[in-house]
Write a protein that holds these residues in place. Structure first.
Motif, PDB file in Angstrom:
ATOM      1  N   GLY A 305       0.810  -1.200   0.000  1.00  0.00           N
ATOM      2  CA  GLY A 305       0.000   0.000   0.000  1.00  0.00           C
ATOM      3  C   GLY A 305       0.849   1.258   0.000  1.00  0.00           C
ATOM      4  O   GLY A 305       0.541   2.244  -0.666  1.00  0.00           O
ATOM      5  N   GLU A 306       1.943   1.192   0.735  1.00  0.00           N
ATOM      6  CA  GLU A 306       2.819   2.351   0.827  1.00  0.00           C
ATOM      7  C   GLU A 306       3.427   2.700  -0.534  1.00  0.00           C
ATOM      8  O   GLU A 306       3.504   3.859  -0.926  1.00  0.00           O
ATOM      9  CB  GLU A 306       3.936   2.044   1.836  1.00  0.00           C
ATOM     10  N   GLU A 307       3.832   1.629  -1.258  1.00  0.00           N
ATOM     11  CA  GLU A 307       4.437   1.874  -2.564  1.00  0.00           C
ATOM     12  C   GLU A 307       3.396   2.364  -3.580  1.00  0.00           C
ATOM     13  O   GLU A 307       3.663   3.286  -4.359  1.00  0.00           O
ATOM     14  CB  GLU A 307       5.118   0.593  -3.069  1.00  0.00           C
ATOM     15  N   LEU A 308       2.225   1.761  -3.529  1.00  0.00           N
ATOM     16  CA  LEU A 308       1.149   2.219  -4.423  1.00  0.00           C
ATOM     17  C   LEU A 308       0.853   3.697  -4.179  1.00  0.00           C
ATOM     18  O   LEU A 308       0.713   4.486  -5.104  1.00  0.00           O
ATOM     19  CB  LEU A 308      -0.127   1.394  -4.189  1.00  0.00           C
ATOM     20  N   TYR A 309       0.775   4.047  -2.903  1.00  0.00           N
ATOM     21  CA  TYR A 309       0.526   5.445  -2.536  1.00  0.00           C
ATOM     22  C   TYR A 309       1.599   6.351  -3.130  1.00  0.00           C
ATOM     23  O   TYR A 309       1.304   7.363  -3.773  1.00  0.00           O
ATOM     24  CB  TYR A 309       0.487   5.578  -1.005  1.00  0.00           C
ATOM     25  N   ALA A 310       2.886   5.961  -2.940  1.00  0.00           N
ATOM     26  CA  ALA A 310       4.000   6.797  -3.394  1.00  0.00           C
ATOM     27  C   ALA A 310       4.037   6.898  -4.922  1.00  0.00           C
ATOM     28  O   ALA A 310       4.265   7.979  -5.484  1.00  0.00           O
ATOM     29  CB  ALA A 310       5.321   6.241  -2.851  1.00  0.00           C
ATOM     30  N   ARG A 311       3.788   5.764  -5.596  1.00  0.00           N
ATOM     31  CA  ARG A 311       3.835   5.782  -7.063  1.00  0.00           C
ATOM     32  C   ARG A 311       2.677   6.603  -7.634  1.00  0.00           C
ATOM     33  O   ARG A 311       2.850   7.346  -8.602  1.00  0.00           O
ATOM     34  CB  ARG A 311       3.793   4.347  -7.602  1.00  0.00           C
ATOM     35  N   LEU A 312       1.506   6.493  -7.039  1.00  0.00           N
ATOM     36  CA  LEU A 312       0.368   7.305  -7.497  1.00  0.00           C
ATOM     37  C   LEU A 312       0.636   8.789  -7.280  1.00  0.00           C
ATOM     38  O   LEU A 312       0.290   9.631  -8.096  1.00  0.00           O
ATOM     39  CB  LEU A 312      -0.925   6.882  -6.774  1.00  0.00           C
ATOM     40  N   ARG A 313       1.300   9.087  -6.184  1.00  0.00           N
ATOM     41  CA  ARG A 313       1.629  10.479  -5.889  1.00  0.00           C
ATOM     42  C   ARG A 313       2.531  11.062  -6.983  1.00  0.00           C
ATOM     43  O   ARG A 313       2.333  12.185  -7.429  1.00  0.00           O
ATOM     44  CB  ARG A 313       2.318  10.556  -4.528  1.00  0.00           C
ATOM     45  N   GLN A 314       3.516  10.239  -7.400  1.00  0.00           N
ATOM     46  CA  GLN A 314       4.394  10.671  -8.510  1.00  0.00           C
ATOM     47  C   GLN A 314       3.593  10.916  -9.786  1.00  0.00           C
ATOM     48  O   GLN A 314       3.967  11.744 -10.617  1.00  0.00           O
ATOM     49  CB  GLN A 314       5.453   9.593  -8.798  1.00  0.00           C
ATOM     50  N   GLU A 315       2.505  10.183  -9.929  1.00  0.00           N
ATOM     51  CA  GLU A 315       1.650  10.350 -11.113  1.00  0.00           C
ATOM     52  C   GLU A 315       0.636  11.477 -10.917  1.00  0.00           C
ATOM     53  O   GLU A 315      -0.266  11.656 -11.732  1.00  0.00           O
ATOM     54  CB  GLU A 315       0.887   9.045 -11.392  1.00  0.00           C
ATOM     55  N   GLY A 316       0.739  12.187  -9.803  1.00  0.00           N
ATOM     56  CA  GLY A 316      -0.158  13.319  -9.558  1.00  0.00           C
ATOM     57  C   GLY A 316      -1.503  12.918  -8.971  1.00  0.00           C
ATOM     58  O   GLY A 316      -2.460  13.687  -9.034  1.00  0.00           O
ATOM     59  N   ILE A 317      -1.570  11.723  -8.389  1.00  0.00           N
ATOM     60  CA  ILE A 317      -2.842  11.271  -7.806  1.00  0.00           C
ATOM     61  C   ILE A 317      -2.642  10.992  -6.321  1.00  0.00           C
ATOM     62  O   ILE A 317      -1.780  10.203  -5.934  1.00  0.00           O
ATOM     63  CB  ILE A 317      -3.355  10.001  -8.524  1.00  0.00           C
ATOM     64  N   LEU A 318      -3.431  11.652  -5.506  1.00  0.00           N
ATOM     65  CA  LEU A 318      -3.314  11.478  -4.052  1.00  0.00           C
ATOM     66  C   LEU A 318      -4.364  10.512  -3.552  1.00  0.00           C
ATOM     67  O   LEU A 318      -5.556  10.729  -3.750  1.00  0.00           O
ATOM     68  CB  LEU A 318      -3.540  12.818  -3.339  1.00  0.00           C
ATOM     69  N   ARG A 326      -2.483  -4.910   9.894  1.00  0.00           N
ATOM     70  CA  ARG A 326      -3.562  -5.538   9.119  1.00  0.00           C
ATOM     71  C   ARG A 326      -3.905  -4.825   7.810  1.00  0.00           C
ATOM     72  O   ARG A 326      -4.456  -5.438   6.916  1.00  0.00           O
ATOM     73  CB  ARG A 326      -4.870  -5.676   9.933  1.00  0.00           C
ATOM     74  N   ILE A 327      -3.672  -3.507   7.719  1.00  0.00           N
ATOM     75  CA  ILE A 327      -4.139  -2.805   6.512  1.00  0.00           C
ATOM     76  C   ILE A 327      -3.013  -2.116   5.741  1.00  0.00           C
ATOM     77  O   ILE A 327      -3.267  -1.297   4.862  1.00  0.00           O
ATOM     78  CB  ILE A 327      -5.264  -1.793   6.841  1.00  0.00           C
ATOM     79  N   GLY A 328      -1.772  -2.498   6.054  1.00  0.00           N
ATOM     80  CA  GLY A 328      -0.621  -1.882   5.390  1.00  0.00           C
ATOM     81  C   GLY A 328      -0.582  -2.120   3.881  1.00  0.00           C
ATOM     82  O   GLY A 328       0.017  -1.343   3.144  1.00  0.00           O
ATOM     83  N   ASP A 329      -1.242  -3.179   3.430  1.00  0.00           N
ATOM     84  CA  ASP A 329      -1.230  -3.478   1.991  1.00  0.00           C
ATOM     85  C   ASP A 329      -2.262  -2.673   1.217  1.00  0.00           C
ATOM     86  O   ASP A 329      -2.293  -2.705  -0.003  1.00  0.00           O
ATOM     87  CB  ASP A 329      -1.524  -4.971   1.763  1.00  0.00           C
ATOM     88  N   TYR A 330      -3.110  -1.962   1.950  1.00  0.00           N
ATOM     89  CA  TYR A 330      -4.264  -1.326   1.296  1.00  0.00           C
ATOM     90  C   TYR A 330      -4.042   0.163   1.008  1.00  0.00           C
ATOM     91  O   TYR A 330      -3.271   0.843   1.695  1.00  0.00           O
ATOM     92  CB  TYR A 330      -5.504  -1.457   2.189  1.00  0.00           C
ATOM     93  N   ILE A 331      -4.731   0.636  -0.017  1.00  0.00           N
ATOM     94  CA  ILE A 331      -4.885   2.082  -0.186  1.00  0.00           C
ATOM     95  C   ILE A 331      -6.374   2.396  -0.148  1.00  0.00           C
ATOM     96  O   ILE A 331      -7.212   1.562  -0.535  1.00  0.00           O
ATOM     97  CB  ILE A 331      -4.270   2.609  -1.511  1.00  0.00           C
ATOM     98  N   ARG A 332      -6.673   3.588   0.352  1.00  0.00           N
ATOM     99  CA  ARG A 332      -8.066   4.047   0.348  1.00  0.00           C
ATOM    100  C   ARG A 332      -8.194   5.120  -0.729  1.00  0.00           C
ATOM    101  O   ARG A 332      -7.474   6.119  -0.706  1.00  0.00           O
ATOM    102  CB  ARG A 332      -8.452   4.630   1.708  1.00  0.00           C
ATOM    103  N   ILE A 333      -9.099   4.856  -1.647  1.00  0.00           N
ATOM    104  CA  ILE A 333      -9.265   5.731  -2.808  1.00  0.00           C
ATOM    105  C   ILE A 333     -10.628   6.399  -2.737  1.00  0.00           C
ATOM    106  O   ILE A 333     -11.668   5.726  -2.761  1.00  0.00           O
ATOM    107  CB  ILE A 333      -9.194   4.904  -4.117  1.00  0.00           C
TER     108      ILE A 333
END
Ligand SMILES: *Cc1c(COP(=O)(O)O)cnc(C)c1O
Length: 355
Positions: A305-318, A326-333
């Motif tokens: 989840g942390e990496e997805l968050y960081a990579r999306l941020r680089q793409e301009g998406i927060l 328990r929820i470290g793998d998740y992102i909330r969109i």
């Protein structure tokens, strides 16, 4: 570092950490569950006229017009309604008023991050009850809780909702405990417990204008409960901040309630966008929880989840990521409009190397 004057009991208490609110508009903002649409046109009209020119006068400390409009809209008596500066303020009043008497509070291990913050701030003992493996909230876990119960329905950040009978089961099994149902996201497709208020003197329903009514910036929330509970909460309000809602927010709140059709259409659009996005995320290999809210909670087997968050941020998406057990793998969109969701899916396809 705190000053040497800070009350020792408050030293080191972790505050609630809100999602980022970047000043520039370069991000697709899907991190704080706001509505992508503006408030109803009536809301803009409400700020014309003499609302602003009368700001030299204090607002109505009873929030009378707003409370009456809420009561009419939800088919309850004004005596059953409390208006708050966001629902966070009402939750704060409730923890202050009811939870300090030694009984304490229970809520799920994965839920709105403000509950443990308030509990610690007010010195309330609390217990967190683990959600099931699949993040379902098991109502039986709260039967005879021996403490006051706080439940977000739909829950955050999972988006999963309980039905009305399940909420009623919890109320019946906790006749001597207060049950707070935080319905911040109820308008996006869950069932409200409001019809139960008449029958249960242990129920406090809390809602907000921040999500479904596109008014996060106005700070408007409300609670519905039997008269005695509302009186207690009003005592907290009048003992801390009797003018808790300013003239502009009050006018905006009344105007929003006059345009139910606009908001129903917005919520329907978000629900459709949510279903489309769920399908697309699953196509990309995500596991996505069944959401009744305006956000999705999703995990991918190939990336944390942390990496997805960081990579999306680089793409301009927060989006939001919670570094929690328990929820470290998740992102909330947050579910945005169609264009935002298309941009999200395209970015994820690139990031996961499939697009
Ligand atoms: C957003 C949110 C709130 C707070 O809403 P405000 O009215 O903006 O204070 C309360 N509870 C939950 C679960 C939320 O997600």
């Amino acid at each position: 570092m705190s000053s040497r004057f800070l009350d020792g009991r408050l030293r080191g208490l972790p505050p609630y950490v809100p999602g980022e609110q970047p000043k520039d508009g370069r991000f697709v903002k899907l991190n704080t569950n706001e509505m992508p649409f503006p408030p109803s046109p009536r809301v803009l009209e409400a700020l014309g006229g003499d609302t602003v020119s009368r700001l030299n006068r204090y607002p109505d400390p009873e929030a009378g017009d707003f409370v009456e409009a809420l009561a009419r809209h939800y088919g309850v008596d004004p005596k059953n309604v409390l208006a708050g500066n966001g629902s966070d303020e009402i939750l704060s009043f409730a923890f202050l008023a009811f939870f300090g008497g030694g009984k304490g509070a229970v809520f799920p291990d994965i839920t709105y991050g403000f509950y443990p913050v308030y509990a610690r701030l007010y010195g309330v003992p609390y217990k967190q009850i683990p959600l099931a493996e699949d993040f379902a909230l098991r109502p039986e876990d709260y039967y005879g809780a021996g403490a006051h119960v706080v439940i977000a329905n739909p829950n955050a950040p999972t988006g999963m909702a309980l039905g009305l009978e399940e909420i009623e089961g919890i109320l019946q099994a906790n006749r001597d405990n207060l049950v707070i149902v935080d319905e911040a996201y109820v308008d996006f497709g869950a069932e409200s417990a409001l019809p139960l208020v008449k029958r249960y003197d242990n129920l406090l329903v809390v809602q907000t204008f921040s999500k479904s009514r596109a008014l996060a910036g106005a700070r408007l929330g409300f609670a519905v409960a039997q008269e005695e509970i509302i009186k207690d909460l009003n005592q907290m309000r009048c003992s801390t901040n009797p003018y808790n809602l300013d003239r502009m927010s009050l006018a905006v709140g009344v105007a929003a309630l006059e345009d139910a059709a606009y908001y129903e259409a917005c919520c329907r659009t978000i629900a459709q966008s949510r279903e489309w996005t769920t399908g697309e995320l699953r196509r990309l290999g995500f596991s996505v929880l069944e959401s009744k809210a305006n956000f999705l909670f999703a995990a991918h087997p190939a990336m944390s989840g942390e990496e997805l968050y960081a990579r999306l941020r680089q793409e301009g998406i927060l989006v939001r990521h919670f570094a929690q057990p328990r929820i470290g793998d998740y992102i909330r969109i947050t579910v945005g409009d169609a264009g935002q969701m298309e941009a999200l899916i395209a970015a994820l396809a690139r990031i996961l190397g499939e697009g």
